[in-house]
Design an enzyme around this catalytic site. Sequence first.
Site: not given
Ligand code: AP5
Length: 220
Positions: A13, A88, A127, A160, A171
């Site tokens: 995403k 979420r 990552r 991270r 997660r």
């Molecule tokens: P990446 O693009 O980083 O994936 P992502 O879907 O953004 O994954 P995240 O882990 O960032 O999502 P998340 O929802 O767990 O964490 P968030 O930061 O929102 O891609 C992943 C890897 O794959 C990278 O290395 C990339 O290079 C590679 N890649 C991507 N596309 C590819 C492809 N097509 N082919 C090959 N490789 C590829 O949240 C973190 C924390 O914040 C949560 O756990 C929670 O504690 C808190 N939080 C955030 N939002 C909320 C909310 N709304 N409510 C409550 N808590 C929240």
Amino acid sequence: MNLIFLGAPGAGKGTQARLLQEREGIPQVSTGDMLRAAMADGSELGLRAKGYVERGELVPDDVMVAVIEARLARPDARHGFVLDGFPRTLPQAEALDVMLERAGRKLDAVLYFDLSDETILRRLTGRWVCRQAGHIYHLEFNPPRQRGRCDVDGSELSQRADDRPETVQRRLEVYHRETEPVVEFYRRRGVFSTVDAEGGIEDVHRRVLATIRTRMELRA
Ligand code: AP5
């Protein structure tokens, strides 16, 4: 255009939202990035969020809803946004509906990134992100030109804290319990589309653009 990107941790995403911001000028609103920036600054939000984020749990809904309400009111988001990481939980999705209705805005598309658990684990464990601006790399799939350094701003890359295997597991559990119902919430609406998130970054980007185009045509 008002968009939501949904999907499991590591589904891509953030990578795709950032590309859309760079190439199409639609602001990426990443709650994960906002929380990590607040934690790095040691702000009140960061101190409140730290424990939850590091344990792989969700920050309370009231905190996240207030963060998003303030962010969507900023001038750059008035003409569109890509929500990456929000909503979420069902209460967050319901609060977003109220927020948008009050502002006279509508969702144009909700894209669900569909990916196997096996690929999710490979993506998360490889990552690396840059310390300065959160640019995203992958050791195997999207390596930086210079080992350990960001291509864009030259800052140091790090893993991270919540990408440790035991936290990733947590997660994923939280995602299945709290966020899959949100996928079902939007699936029943006309704006929902599933995007095949397997394959390379540019392939997925093309699918994202095609899906958004189709949604806009259907809406016209
Ligand atoms: P990446 O693009 O980083 O994936 P992502 O879907 O953004 O994954 P995240 O882990 O960032 O999502 P998340 O929802 O767990 O964490 P968030 O930061 O929102 O891609 C992943 C890897 O794959 C990278 O290395 C990339 O290079 C590679 N890649 C991507 N596309 C590819 C492809 N097509 N082919 C090959 N490789 C590829 O949240 C973190 C924390 O914040 C949560 O756990 C929670 O504690 C808190 N939080 C955030 N939002 C909320 C909310 N709304 N409510 C409550 N808590 C929240």
